[in-house]
Scaffold this motif. Sequence first.
Motif, PDB file in Angstrom:
ATOM      1  N   ALA A 182       0.755  -1.267   0.047  1.00  0.00           N
ATOM      2  CA  ALA A 182       0.132   0.140  -0.175  1.00  0.00           C
ATOM      3  C   ALA A 182       0.817   1.215   0.002  1.00  0.00           C
ATOM      4  CB  ALA A 182      -0.795   0.248   1.414  1.00  0.00           C
ATOM      5  N   PRO A 183       0.539   2.229  -0.575  1.00  0.00           N
ATOM      6  CA  PRO A 183       1.193   3.343  -0.755  1.00  0.00           C
ATOM      7  C   PRO A 183       1.701   4.006   0.418  1.00  0.00           C
ATOM      8  CG  PRO A 183      -0.881   4.010  -1.679  1.00  0.00           C
ATOM      9  CD  PRO A 183      -0.664   2.472  -1.259  1.00  0.00           C
ATOM     10  N   GLY A 184       2.740   4.585   0.842  1.00  0.00           N
ATOM     11  CA  GLY A 184       3.368   5.151   1.929  1.00  0.00           C
ATOM     12  C   GLY A 184       4.869   4.932   2.267  1.00  0.00           C
ATOM     13  N   LEU A 185       5.579   5.315   3.310  1.00  0.00           N
ATOM     14  CA  LEU A 185       6.740   5.140   3.688  1.00  0.00           C
ATOM     15  C   LEU A 185       7.325   3.657   3.661  1.00  0.00           C
ATOM     16  CD1 LEU A 185       7.472   7.584   6.501  1.00  0.00           C
ATOM     17  CD2 LEU A 185       8.058   7.730   4.351  1.00  0.00           C
ATOM     18  N   GLY A 186       6.475   2.713   4.035  1.00  0.00           N
ATOM     19  CA  GLY A 186       6.861   1.457   3.954  1.00  0.00           C
ATOM     20  C   GLY A 186       6.994   0.839   2.535  1.00  0.00           C
ATOM     21  N   GLN A 187       6.109   1.077   1.916  1.00  0.00           N
ATOM     22  CA  GLN A 187       6.333   0.682   0.484  1.00  0.00           C
ATOM     23  C   GLN A 187       7.755   1.446  -0.146  1.00  0.00           C
ATOM     24  OE1 GLN A 187       4.580   2.963  -2.578  1.00  0.00           O
ATOM     25  NE2 GLN A 187       3.909   1.201  -3.980  1.00  0.00           N
ATOM     26  N   ARG A 188       7.886   2.637   0.252  1.00  0.00           N
ATOM     27  CA  ARG A 188       9.119   3.362  -0.345  1.00  0.00           C
ATOM     28  C   ARG A 188      10.338   2.646   0.194  1.00  0.00           C
ATOM     29  NH1 ARG A 188       9.396   8.279  -2.971  1.00  0.00           N
ATOM     30  NH2 ARG A 188      11.215   9.372  -2.564  1.00  0.00           N
ATOM     31  N   ILE A 189      10.304   2.076   1.267  1.00  0.00           N
ATOM     32  CA  ILE A 189      11.579   1.550   1.797  1.00  0.00           C
ATOM     33  C   ILE A 189      11.623   0.101   0.934  1.00  0.00           C
ATOM     34  CG2 ILE A 189      12.401   0.036   3.818  1.00  0.00           C
ATOM     35  CD1 ILE A 189      10.823   2.132   5.650  1.00  0.00           C
ATOM     36  N   ALA A 190      10.470  -0.378   0.804  1.00  0.00           N
ATOM     37  CA  ALA A 190      10.780  -1.805   0.150  1.00  0.00           C
ATOM     38  C   ALA A 190      11.207  -1.533  -1.346  1.00  0.00           C
ATOM     39  CB  ALA A 190       9.179  -2.432  -0.187  1.00  0.00           C
ATOM     40  N   VAL A 191      10.810  -0.449  -1.889  1.00  0.00           N
ATOM     41  CA  VAL A 191      11.598  -0.126  -3.395  1.00  0.00           C
ATOM     42  C   VAL A 191      12.959   0.283  -3.356  1.00  0.00           C
ATOM     43  CG1 VAL A 191      11.281   1.724  -5.412  1.00  0.00           C
ATOM     44  CG2 VAL A 191       9.158   0.733  -4.045  1.00  0.00           C
ATOM     45  N   ALA A 192      13.222   1.068  -2.167  1.00  0.00           N
ATOM     46  CA  ALA A 192      14.746   1.175  -1.994  1.00  0.00           C
ATOM     47  C   ALA A 192      15.413  -0.015  -1.793  1.00  0.00           C
ATOM     48  CB  ALA A 192      14.907   2.220  -0.744  1.00  0.00           C
ATOM     49  N   GLN A 193      15.031  -1.118  -1.151  1.00  0.00           N
ATOM     50  CA  GLN A 193      15.714  -2.176  -0.895  1.00  0.00           C
ATOM     51  C   GLN A 193      15.888  -3.047  -2.105  1.00  0.00           C
ATOM     52  OE1 GLN A 193      13.411  -5.242   0.325  1.00  0.00           O
ATOM     53  NE2 GLN A 193      15.145  -6.452   0.887  1.00  0.00           N
ATOM     54  N   ASN A 194      14.784  -2.950  -2.979  1.00  0.00           N
ATOM     55  CA  ASN A 194      14.865  -3.805  -4.178  1.00  0.00           C
ATOM     56  C   ASN A 194      15.709  -2.939  -5.042  1.00  0.00           C
ATOM     57  OD1 ASN A 194      12.973  -5.588  -3.358  1.00  0.00           O
ATOM     58  ND2 ASN A 194      11.064  -4.686  -4.008  1.00  0.00           N
ATOM     59  N   SER A 195      15.883  -1.675  -5.106  1.00  0.00           N
ATOM     60  CA  SER A 195      16.783  -1.126  -6.126  1.00  0.00           C
ATOM     61  C   SER A 195      17.971  -0.913  -5.676  1.00  0.00           C
ATOM     62  CB  SER A 195      16.076   0.158  -6.682  1.00  0.00           C
ATOM     63  OG  SER A 195      15.772   0.845  -5.570  1.00  0.00           O
ATOM     64  N   GLN A 196      18.491  -1.676  -4.598  1.00  0.00           N
ATOM     65  CA  GLN A 196      19.917  -1.447  -3.927  1.00  0.00           C
ATOM     66  C   GLN A 196      20.310  -0.254  -3.414  1.00  0.00           C
ATOM     67  OE1 GLN A 196      22.125  -4.175  -3.671  1.00  0.00           O
ATOM     68  NE2 GLN A 196      20.232  -5.578  -3.910  1.00  0.00           N
ATOM     69  N   ALA A 197      19.223   0.640  -3.325  1.00  0.00           N
ATOM     70  CA  ALA A 197      19.496   2.087  -2.713  1.00  0.00           C
ATOM     71  C   ALA A 197      19.627   2.072  -1.272  1.00  0.00           C
ATOM     72  CB  ALA A 197      18.612   3.076  -3.203  1.00  0.00           C
ATOM     73  N   VAL A 198      20.672   1.478  -0.784  1.00  0.00           N
ATOM     74  CA  VAL A 198      20.776   1.104   0.703  1.00  0.00           C
ATOM     75  C   VAL A 198      20.859   2.417   1.547  1.00  0.00           C
ATOM     76  CG1 VAL A 198      22.164   0.057   2.594  1.00  0.00           C
ATOM     77  CG2 VAL A 198      21.957  -1.094   0.026  1.00  0.00           C
ATOM     78  N   PRO A 199      21.378   3.578   1.313  1.00  0.00           N
ATOM     79  CA  PRO A 199      21.422   4.719   1.848  1.00  0.00           C
ATOM     80  C   PRO A 199      20.169   5.380   2.249  1.00  0.00           C
ATOM     81  CG  PRO A 199      23.398   4.894   0.373  1.00  0.00           C
ATOM     82  CD  PRO A 199      22.434   3.825  -0.007  1.00  0.00           C
ATOM     83  N   GLU A 200      19.527   5.108   1.025  1.00  0.00           N
ATOM     84  CA  GLU A 200      17.957   5.813   0.972  1.00  0.00           C
ATOM     85  C   GLU A 200      17.167   4.820   1.983  1.00  0.00           C
ATOM     86  OE1 GLU A 200      19.663   5.436  -1.733  1.00  0.00           O
ATOM     87  OE2 GLU A 200      20.013   7.738  -2.153  1.00  0.00           O
ATOM     88  N   MET A 201      17.298   3.500   1.711  1.00  0.00           N
ATOM     89  CA  MET A 201      16.494   2.725   2.740  1.00  0.00           C
ATOM     90  C   MET A 201      16.831   3.015   4.125  1.00  0.00           C
ATOM     91  SD  MET A 201      16.773  -1.337   2.946  1.00  0.00           S
ATOM     92  CE  MET A 201      18.086  -1.335   4.127  1.00  0.00           C
ATOM     93  N   TYR A 202      18.025   3.421   4.435  1.00  0.00           N
ATOM     94  CA  TYR A 202      18.221   3.919   5.956  1.00  0.00           C
ATOM     95  C   TYR A 202      17.730   5.041   6.138  1.00  0.00           C
ATOM     96  CZ  TYR A 202      21.504   0.127   7.143  1.00  0.00           C
ATOM     97  OH  TYR A 202      21.840  -1.113   7.412  1.00  0.00           O
ATOM     98  N   ALA A 203      17.713   5.964   5.462  1.00  0.00           N
ATOM     99  CA  ALA A 203      17.301   7.305   5.345  1.00  0.00           C
ATOM    100  C   ALA A 203      15.654   7.236   5.759  1.00  0.00           C
ATOM    101  CB  ALA A 203      17.451   8.131   4.128  1.00  0.00           C
TER     102      ALA A 203
END
Lengths: 270, 257
Positions: free
Chosen positions: B200-221
């Motif tokens: 569902a749209p929101g920060l959690g989904q954004r975290i999942a997307v960051a993880q899938n695209s290897q954007a590790v610093p963004e994920m931590y942010a």
Amino acid sequence: MHALVVSGLRKVYEGSGRRVEAVRDLTFTVEAGELVCLVGPSGCGKTTLLKCMGGLLTPTGGEVRLAGEKVSGPPPGMAFVFQEYGRSLFPWMRVGENVELPLKQKGLSKARRRELVSDALESVGLADAAGAYPWQLSGGMQQRVAIARALAYEPQVLLMDEPFAAVDAQTRADLEDLVRGLWRERGITILFVTHDIDEAVYLGQRVIVLSASPTVVQEQLKVDLPDERDQLHTRVAPRFAELRTHVYEQIQSAKRGTPSLTKTDTPPPH
Amino acid sequence: MKGLNLALGAAGLAVFLALGEVVPRLGLVEEAYFPPTSRIADALADELSDGTFWTALGDTLTGWGLGLLIASTAGIVAGVVISVVPYLRDATASTIEFLRPIPSVALIPLAVLLYGTELRSVLLLVVYASFWQVLIQVLYGVQDLDPVAEETARSYGLGTWARIRHVLWPTALPYVMTGVRLAAAVALILAVTAELVIGAPGLGQRIAVAQNSQAVPEMYALVVVTGLLGLLINVGARTVERRALAWHQSVRGEVAV
């Protein structure tokens, strides 16, 4: 007409297989404008009696009539002052709001409520305390607030359940004089329950001595002290000593369970 | 005393952040998975200047706020009704004890079946988890009713509704506040979980997307943002509590008379 008639009152508590007869058979009357004190040995069912009169408990037998009307729930013509002022006043309301709340329930207009609240607070000497919270006041002042709340309610009968049992001796003397003063000033009927014999004799026009539980009326006694009473002189008057001795003896015999022979009479002067 | 506590707290945090910077730089941990603090801070700054981040934050807060509101209202109403209506408490006790321990996340398949990735999925999970927090506290709070206060109210002719409003509610309020504060924290956890797992749209989904695209610093942010949200929610709830309960012993302390 009698202000208050208690006839054949009986209260039996039943629960978890135990049956406790708290009040056996109580009959007495209180005239309009009278100040009557109820004394009895501790645990004699004074509070039960008062709660039945106030419509907070349903009696097992007998009835209570207020101005001719049978009491079946808390009647609008009766106000209660409890011993536990700290728990009876609401800490989330200011003093003025505490006094005003019952008046709101009566549906009085705002102007009338304000008038009653300030008048009641003034007559207990707390005109300035309306904006304070109860817990910011001393114990004696809190009980004054509870008295003011009862006065503002404009009851025909004021029931007081050991109201000064939890305050210190000096405050207690002040509050006793306050109650007598308000009674003489306003002509309300007061039924004052206490375990303190001196207090009963000092305050009352009449003292009703209750027996030990299951409770009956042990004796009724007219207090023939002058209406003008004060802590200094009344308490050292010879007649005061006679009366208190008499009541004390009655309570002792009530504890032993011997019924008294003298009923509804003033003890002869020694 | 308060200043000292504040200084100690700040020092502790600074040491923690410094360790986060130094440990990856020294190669003690894999830098690809544990980026140093400065890189996370950079990523956070990038996020803050991105419009879609704010939309995601808004979505999360909507799910959280709406869910908390529904859960609190339902919990308070149900708690009061259960306590006031005779026998209802005994009749419902076992059902409540059965339903309450069910972890909200166990309802994720049900939420997906019913609502897919809509906001309603998030709400279902948030409401289910927070409702019990409030309900249980209300039930305890109502039990705290002082018999003398209740008798006073009855003797002065207050009816059932007036007694609920003027006696029962203020008595239960400290408990209600605790319940809502706990529920607010739980609601945030469930909102982020729902977004993360269901999508569902929101920060959690954004975290999942960051993880899938290897954007590790963004994920931590983003993780840091959710942490800050939790902190703010707790501080806010405590402030509200202190204001609303200024009369209560726990807040007013001992008054010298």
